[in-house]
Scaffold this motif. Structure first.
Motif, PDB file in Angstrom:
ATOM      1  N   LEU A 212       8.361  -7.218  -0.552  1.00 42.68           N
ATOM      2  CA  LEU A 212       7.204  -6.783   0.212  1.00 42.68           C
ATOM      3  C   LEU A 212       5.918  -7.256  -0.452  1.00 42.68           C
ATOM      4  CD1 LEU A 212       8.052  -3.156   1.386  1.00 42.68           C
ATOM      5  CD2 LEU A 212       7.268  -5.016   2.852  1.00 42.68           C
ATOM      6  N   THR A 213       4.998  -7.759   0.335  1.00 44.69           N
ATOM      7  CA  THR A 213       3.808  -8.396  -0.214  1.00 44.69           C
ATOM      8  C   THR A 213       2.962  -7.432  -1.031  1.00 44.69           C
ATOM      9  OG1 THR A 213       3.813  -9.878   1.695  1.00 44.69           O
ATOM     10  CG2 THR A 213       1.802  -9.782   0.405  1.00 44.69           C
ATOM     11  N   ILE A 214       2.905  -6.160  -0.642  1.00 45.09           N
ATOM     12  CA  ILE A 214       2.066  -5.225  -1.378  1.00 45.09           C
ATOM     13  C   ILE A 214       2.564  -5.057  -2.812  1.00 45.09           C
ATOM     14  CG2 ILE A 214       3.300  -3.125  -0.685  1.00 45.09           C
ATOM     15  CD1 ILE A 214      -0.533  -3.631  -0.989  1.00 45.09           C
ATOM     16  N   ASN A 215       3.878  -5.208  -3.048  1.00 46.72           N
ATOM     17  CA  ASN A 215       4.397  -5.162  -4.418  1.00 46.72           C
ATOM     18  C   ASN A 215       3.821  -6.304  -5.240  1.00 46.72           C
ATOM     19  OD1 ASN A 215       5.969  -3.032  -3.589  1.00 46.72           O
ATOM     20  ND2 ASN A 215       7.870  -4.195  -3.460  1.00 46.72           N
ATOM     21  N   ARG A 216       3.860  -7.515  -4.657  1.00 51.15           N
ATOM     22  CA  ARG A 216       3.335  -8.689  -5.366  1.00 51.15           C
ATOM     23  C   ARG A 216       1.822  -8.592  -5.519  1.00 51.15           C
ATOM     24  NH1 ARG A 216       5.735 -13.834  -6.013  1.00 51.15           N
ATOM     25  NH2 ARG A 216       7.660 -12.714  -5.574  1.00 51.15           N
ATOM     26  N   PHE A 217       1.153  -8.084  -4.502  1.00 52.73           N
ATOM     27  CA  PHE A 217      -0.305  -7.943  -4.553  1.00 52.73           C
ATOM     28  C   PHE A 217      -0.718  -7.017  -5.699  1.00 52.73           C
ATOM     29  CE2 PHE A 217      -4.153  -5.612  -3.483  1.00 52.73           C
ATOM     30  CZ  PHE A 217      -5.026  -6.612  -3.087  1.00 52.73           C
ATOM     31  N   ALA A 218      -0.105  -5.829  -5.762  1.00 56.45           N
ATOM     32  CA  ALA A 218      -0.469  -4.872  -6.805  1.00 56.45           C
ATOM     33  C   ALA A 218      -0.111  -5.400  -8.188  1.00 56.45           C
ATOM     34  CB  ALA A 218       0.227  -3.533  -6.546  1.00 56.45           C
ATOM     35  N   GLY A 219       1.072  -6.008  -8.317  1.00 56.82           N
ATOM     36  CA  GLY A 219       1.484  -6.532  -9.613  1.00 56.82           C
ATOM     37  C   GLY A 219       0.583  -7.642 -10.103  1.00 56.82           C
ATOM     38  N   HIS A 220       0.173  -8.525  -9.189  1.00 58.46           N
ATOM     39  CA  HIS A 220      -0.681  -9.644  -9.586  1.00 58.46           C
ATOM     40  C   HIS A 220      -2.079  -9.172  -9.981  1.00 58.46           C
ATOM     41  CE1 HIS A 220      -2.552 -13.571  -9.653  1.00 58.46           C
ATOM     42  NE2 HIS A 220      -3.429 -13.178  -8.740  1.00 58.46           N
ATOM     43  N   HIS A 221      -2.684  -8.313  -9.164  1.00 57.80           N
ATOM     44  CA  HIS A 221      -4.067  -7.948  -9.403  1.00 57.80           C
ATOM     45  C   HIS A 221      -4.234  -6.946 -10.545  1.00 57.80           C
ATOM     46  CE1 HIS A 221      -4.457  -9.706  -5.348  1.00 57.80           C
ATOM     47  NE2 HIS A 221      -5.677  -9.991  -5.738  1.00 57.80           N
ATOM     48  N   HIS A 222      -3.279  -6.064 -10.734  1.00 57.02           N
ATOM     49  CA  HIS A 222      -3.430  -5.030 -11.756  1.00 57.02           C
ATOM     50  C   HIS A 222      -2.698  -5.337 -13.062  1.00 57.02           C
ATOM     51  CE1 HIS A 222      -5.561  -2.105  -9.269  1.00 57.02           C
ATOM     52  NE2 HIS A 222      -4.735  -2.401  -8.284  1.00 57.02           N
ATOM     53  N   ALA A 223      -1.680  -6.200 -12.993  1.00 60.73           N
ATOM     54  CA  ALA A 223      -0.874  -6.421 -14.200  1.00 60.73           C
ATOM     55  C   ALA A 223      -0.680  -7.894 -14.540  1.00 60.73           C
ATOM     56  CB  ALA A 223       0.493  -5.748 -14.028  1.00 60.73           C
ATOM     57  N   GLY A 224      -1.272  -8.799 -13.747  1.00 61.63           N
ATOM     58  CA  GLY A 224      -1.175 -10.216 -14.060  1.00 61.63           C
ATOM     59  C   GLY A 224       0.162 -10.837 -13.735  1.00 61.63           C
ATOM     60  N   TYR A 225       0.953 -10.202 -12.882  1.00 63.73           N
ATOM     61  CA  TYR A 225       2.267 -10.743 -12.539  1.00 63.73           C
ATOM     62  C   TYR A 225       2.131 -11.946 -11.606  1.00 63.73           C
ATOM     63  CZ  TYR A 225       4.591  -6.727 -14.701  1.00 63.73           C
ATOM     64  OH  TYR A 225       5.046  -5.782 -15.588  1.00 63.73           O
ATOM     65  N   ASP A 226       3.233 -12.657 -11.504  1.00 62.89           N
ATOM     66  CA  ASP A 226       3.321 -13.890 -10.733  1.00 62.89           C
ATOM     67  C   ASP A 226       2.946 -13.661  -9.267  1.00 62.89           C
ATOM     68  OD1 ASP A 226       4.169 -16.330  -9.650  1.00 62.89           O
ATOM     69  OD2 ASP A 226       6.222 -15.616  -9.436  1.00 62.89           O
ATOM     70  N   ASN A 227       2.191 -14.589  -8.688  1.00 61.90           N
ATOM     71  CA  ASN A 227       1.888 -14.543  -7.255  1.00 61.90           C
ATOM     72  C   ASN A 227       2.297 -15.841  -6.559  1.00 61.90           C
ATOM     73  OD1 ASN A 227      -0.093 -16.259  -8.274  1.00 61.90           O
ATOM     74  ND2 ASN A 227      -1.642 -15.572  -6.819  1.00 61.90           N
ATOM     75  N   LYS A 228       3.237 -16.576  -7.140  1.00 58.59           N
ATOM     76  CA  LYS A 228       3.611 -17.896  -6.612  1.00 58.59           C
ATOM     77  C   LYS A 228       4.809 -17.783  -5.674  1.00 58.59           C
ATOM     78  CE  LYS A 228       0.516 -19.810  -9.306  1.00 58.59           C
ATOM     79  NZ  LYS A 228      -0.088 -18.585  -9.877  1.00 58.59           N
ATOM     80  N   PRO A 229       4.686 -18.262  -4.441  1.00 55.82           N
ATOM     81  CA  PRO A 229       5.824 -18.213  -3.518  1.00 55.82           C
ATOM     82  C   PRO A 229       6.933 -19.164  -3.964  1.00 55.82           C
ATOM     83  CG  PRO A 229       3.738 -18.587  -2.362  1.00 55.82           C
ATOM     84  CD  PRO A 229       3.486 -18.811  -3.816  1.00 55.82           C
ATOM     85  N   ALA A 230       8.165 -18.757  -3.706  1.00 57.25           N
ATOM     86  CA  ALA A 230       9.318 -19.597  -4.025  1.00 57.25           C
ATOM     87  C   ALA A 230       9.982 -20.155  -2.779  1.00 57.25           C
ATOM     88  CB  ALA A 230      10.350 -18.806  -4.841  1.00 57.25           C
ATOM     89  N   SER A 231       9.603 -19.622  -1.608  1.00 57.73           N
ATOM     90  CA  SER A 231      10.295 -20.010  -0.383  1.00 57.73           C
ATOM     91  C   SER A 231       9.284 -20.200   0.736  1.00 57.73           C
ATOM     92  CB  SER A 231      11.331 -18.949  -0.001  1.00 57.73           C
ATOM     93  OG  SER A 231      12.036 -19.297   1.169  1.00 57.73           O
ATOM     94  N   MET A 232       9.762 -20.781   1.836  1.00 60.70           N
ATOM     95  CA  MET A 232       8.959 -20.942   3.039  1.00 60.70           C
ATOM     96  C   MET A 232       9.868 -20.697   4.238  1.00 60.70           C
ATOM     97  SD  MET A 232       6.845 -24.388   2.001  1.00 60.70           S
ATOM     98  CE  MET A 232       5.652 -24.181   3.301  1.00 60.70           C
ATOM     99  N   LEU A 233       9.253 -20.487   5.400  1.00 62.20           N
ATOM    100  CA  LEU A 233      10.001 -20.309   6.642  1.00 62.20           C
ATOM    101  C   LEU A 233       9.420 -21.209   7.725  1.00 62.20           C
ATOM    102  CD1 LEU A 233      10.394 -16.406   6.855  1.00 62.20           C
ATOM    103  CD2 LEU A 233      12.064 -18.052   5.986  1.00 62.20           C
TER     104      LEU A 233
END
Length: 664
Positions: A212-233
Motif C-alpha cells: 500500500l502506497t501510504i506505507n511507503r509514503f510514511a516510511g520514506h518521509h519519516h524514516a528515510g526508507y526506499d521509495n523506488k518502484p520495482a514493478s510496472m503495470l
C-alpha cells in the motif's frame, strides 16, 4: 402500520443503495460518434473499496491462466498487496463517450478505512461544471466513508483523458481509469491516417509498488526508507512475482495485457500515464515505428518515431501500422529515473490475427526496452535531430486569442528539492535536517520555496469560511528560502487574461523532473530547454530579459500536463477563460501530497459559478454551545438524488412527521 411502512421504506433504501459492480464494457455510450447525432446522457455507478490482489475470486490464477480473467479477479503483477478498486477492477471502468455527451457518475465510498475520496476528471476543462472537477478541499469536500456523491459534467473537450482519485495517494493504489471523449471522424484531422479507433486499444501505463502506497509514503518521509518502484503495470496486468510449479520445476507469472490487430490495418492507440513516482516511462513496440498524432487530447502534425517518453499525467495517441509478419511482438514500457534503480519495466503483447497465443520470441529484460532511433519527449535532454521535445510539436488548432506578444499576467515559478527543516518531517529541536544521516534527510519539493497547504474548506464554494491568515502573504512568506513556509498558495488572474508562466526546475539537489498539470485549462507550450545540470530563478530571468528564450507563438502544441527539464525551463501560455479555483501541481503523488502545487484563481469571487443546490459543505468547527431544541425536520435531498427520486425523502418526511406526532 407505521412499522410496516418503515420496513418497506428501509428495504427500498437498501435496494437503491447497492450499486451493481459493472465493468461497462458494453455501455451504450461506447459508440461511433457521428455528425449531427444527438448527445447522450451516460450514467455510471462507481463503488470504491479496499481490495486485494489475487483474492478468492481468482481461484487458481495464475496456475490456471483462465482464472486470471474471472470477474472481480485482480491479478496485477502477482504481488499480494492491498489495493483500492472501483467496481473491483484494476484499472477501474473505462468511460468512453462522444463529445458533448453528459457524463453522470455516482460514486459510492465504501472504503472501510473511513477515509474520504474524490474523483478528478483529468483533462476535462469542466467549463460550466467547475464544482465537479473533483479536487478534495479545492472544488469540493471529500466524499466521506459510506456516502455517495454524483458527478455530472459535459464531455466538452475531446481527446484521451483519464479519471483518478484526488485525495491523498489513492490513485497510486488503483483508483483510476480511462476517460475517452471521441469526436466524429470529420472533425479529427488525423482520421484519414488510420482504419480503427477501438476502445480496447486504450493503454494505461504506470509504476507500481509492492505494498500500500501510504506505507511507503510514511516510511520514506519519516524514516528515510526506499521509495523506488520495482514493478510496472500495463492496463493493470504484467509479470513480476514468480510462481514456482512443483511438478514441472517451471516458473510462471500472471498474464500480460494483449492488444489484437489485423495485418495491413492501421490502428489508433491511446496511451495514458498514471505515473506515481519520479518515473518517466519510455514506450515502444518491437519492430514497429509509430506515428504520434495527439497529446493530452490535442492533435498535432504527425511525427514518426521509434519510441516516446510519457510523464505522469500525460497522454499520447499514436498510429500503429500492422504491416509486419503475422506474429506476436513485445510492447515495452521501461521506467527511468527512480524506476531505473530497480530496473522497473513491464511488457504487453501486440498480437496479429492468426498468430499463435504465445509470448513473443524477443528478450524481455529491462535493457531491451532502451529503444534507439527517434524519440519524442526526451527526459532532461536538449532537443536534437533524434530527440524531439514537445515544444517542437506543431498543433493543428488555431487559437490566436492568447498568443498576443505581451501577456496580461506573467509569473516566474521556480521549483526544486530544498534543504529546509520543515516541522512535519524534520523537527528543528529533536531531529533537524543537519543532525540525521544523509540517507534519512528529506529534501522538500516546493514551488517558489512554498509548500501549498490544503484549505480547511473548498474556496470554490466556501471561500468565506477559510481563515484569512492561512493564505500566503507577507506575514507568512518573509524568509522562505531559510525557513519552512506552508500556506494556501494562490496566484490570482483576471477573467480572460492571457497568462504566461515560466516554470523553472533549478535542479540543484537531484537529476529529477516534475510533470506539471493545470486543471480547468490547457496551455500552449511556447518554449522549453535544459540550460545546464542546474540553474536558478535569477539566471532564467536574466536570460529572458536578454531575449535568449525564443517563444513559438504561431503553432505551439496545447497540453494540460508537461515536464520541466531539470536545470531548465518550460514556458506555458493559457487563456484564463474558465472562472474558478484551479489547482496547478506536480503530478508525482509523493510531491503533490506534501504541497508541491499552487491554486490559480481565475476571476473575482462574484464571477465564480454558484454551487449546485444542497452542495455538501465542510470545514473547521469548534464547540460554542448547544442549539435550541427544534421540532423534527424533514431531511433535504442528498447529493445524487434526481427529480425522479424525490418521492423517497418525501415518504421519509411523512413517516418522521407522523411518527413524531404519535410517539414522541
Amino acid at each position: 402500520m407505521i412499522g410496516i411502512l418503515f420496513v418497506v421504506f428501509a428495504g427500498i433504501c437498501v435496494t437503491l443503495g447497492e450499486y451493481e459492480l459493472s465493468d461497462y464494457a458494453s455501455h451504450p455510450c461506447m459508440r461511433e460518434c457521428g455528425d449531427g447525432a444527438p448527445p447522450m446522457t451516460c450514467v455510471y455507478n462507481f463503488t470504491v473499496e479496499y481490495y486485494y490482489v489475487l483474492t478468492k475470486a481468482c481461484y487458481d490464477c495464475p496456475y490456471n491462466i483462465t482464472d486470471c480473467y474471472r470477474p472481480h479477479c485482480v491479478a496485477a503483477d502477482g504481488v499480494g498487496r492491498g489495493i483500492i478498486t472501483t467496481n473491483r477492477m484494476l484499472p477501474g471502468p473505462a468511460i468512453q463517450v462522444c463529445q458533448n455527451d453528459m457524463v453522470v457518475v455516482n460514486v459510492h465510498n465504501k472504503m472501510e478505512g473511513s477515509e474520504g475520496t474524490t474523483i478528478h476528471w483529468h483533462g476535462v476543462f469542466q467549463k460550466g461544471y467547475q464544482h465537479h472537477d473533483g479536487v478534495s478541499m479545492v472544488t469540493q469536500c471529500p466524499i466521506t466513508a459510506h456516502s455517495k456523491f454524483q458527478y455530472r459534467f459535459k464531455a466538452g473537450n475531446r481527446g484521451t483523458h483519464f479519471w483518478h482519485g484526488h485525495a491523498g495517494v489513492q490513485r497510486s493504489d488503483g483508483l483510476f481509469g480511462a476517460l475517452i471523449i471521441r469526436e466524429p471522424p470529420s472533425r479529427d484531422p488525423s482520421s484519414h491516417l488510420y482504419d480503427h479507433d477501438l476502445p480496447e486499444h486504450t493503454m494505461i501505463v504506470h509504476d507500481w509498488l509492492v505494498e500500500l502506497t501510504i506505507n511507503r509514503f510514511a516510511g520514506h518521509h519519516h524514516a528515510g526508507y526506499d521509495n523506488k518502484p520495482a514493478s510496472m503495470l500495463i492496463n493493470g496486468r504484467g509479470a513480476f512475482h514468480e510462481f514456482p510449479t512443483s511438478d514441472t520445476n517451471e516458473t510462471i507469472y500472471t498474464p500480460y495485457s494483449v492488444f489484437n490487430v489485423r495485418k495491413d490495418q492501421k490502428y489508433r492507440f491511446r496511451v495514458i500515464s498514471n505515473g506515481i513516482l519520479n518515473c518517466p516511462i519510455q514506450v515502444s513496440v518491437d519492430h514497429h515505428d509509430i506515428i504520434m498524432i495527439a497529446t493530452d487530447g490535442v492533435p498535432h502534425h504527425p511525427v514518426v518515431v521509434s519510441s516516446f517518453n510519457i510523464f505522469a499525467g500525460e497522454r499520447y495517441d499514436f498510429i500503429l501500422d500492422a504491416d509486419k509478419a503475422v506474429d506476436n511482438y513485445w510492447i515495452r514500457s521501461r521506467g527511468m529515473a527512480d524506476c531505473a534503480v530497480k530496473s522497473a519495466k513491464q511488457l504487453a503483447i501486440l498480437r496479429y490475427e492468426n498468430a499463435t497465443e504465445t509470448e513473443p520470441s524477443g528478450p524481455s529484460d529491462y535493457e531491451s526496452g532502451r529503444r534507439g532511433g527517434k524519440l519524442l519527449n526526451p527526459w532532461n535532454k536538449k532537443g536534437s535531430p533524434e530527440l524531439t521535445p514537445v515544444s517542437w510539436l506543431n498543433t493543428t488548432l488555431a487559437d490566436p486569442l492568447h498568443m498576443k506578444q505581451v501577456p496580461d499576467k506573467k509569473f516566474y515559478t521556480a521549483m526544486d528539492f530544498y534543504t529546509i527543516d520543515n516541522y512535519v518531517f524534520h523537527h528543528k529541536d529533536f531531529y533537524p535536517l543537519a543532525a540525521v544521516n544523509m540517507d534519512k534527510r528529506l529534501y522538500l519539493p516546493q514551488m517558489n520555496h512554498i509548500s501549498n497547504s490544503q484549505p480547511p474548506s473548498p474556496p470554490l464554494s466556501q471561500f468565506a469560511d477559510i481563515p484569512k491568515d492561512s493564505f500566503c502573504g507577507p506575514h507568512n512568506t518573509r524568509n522562505c528560502s531559510q525557513e519552512f513556509c506552508e500556506c494556501i498558495h494562490i496566484i490570482k488572474v483576471d477573467l480572460d487574461d492571457t497568462v504566461e508562466m515560466v516554470l523553472i526546475d533549478e535542479g540543484v539537489a537531484f537529476n529529477a523532473n516534475h510533470p506539471i498539470h493545470l486543471h480547468g485549462h490547457h496551455f500552449r507550450v511556447v518554449a522549453m530547454d535544459r540550460v545546464n545540470e542546474s540553474t536558478s530563478l535569477e539566471e532564467i530571468k536574466q536570460m529572458d530579459a536578454d531575449g535568449q528564450i525564443e517563444r513559438n507563438l504561431e503553432t505551439p502544441i496545447a497540453k494540460d500536463t508537461v515536464t520541466v527539464p531539470d536545470g531548465g525551463y518550460t514556458v506555458i501560455r493559457f487563456h484564463a477563460d474558465n472562472p474558478g479555483f484551479w489547482l496547478m501541481h506536480c503530478h508525482i503523488d509523493f510531491h503533490v501530497s506534501i504541497g508541491m502545487g499552487l491554486i490559480v484563481q481565475v476571476g473575482e469571487l462574484n464571477q465564480m459559478p454558484r454551487p449546485p443546490k444542497h452542495f455538501p459543505r465542510c470545514g473547521n468547527w469548534e464547540y460554542t454551545g448547544e442549539e435550541e431544541e427544534e421540532e423534527p425536520r424533514c431531511p433535504v435531498s442528498g447529493a445524487g438524488l434526481n427529480e425522479e427520486s424525490l418521492w423517497l425523502p418525501a415518504l421519509w418526511c411523512i413517516f418522521v412527521v407522523v411518527y413524531s406526532h404519535f410517539y414522541i
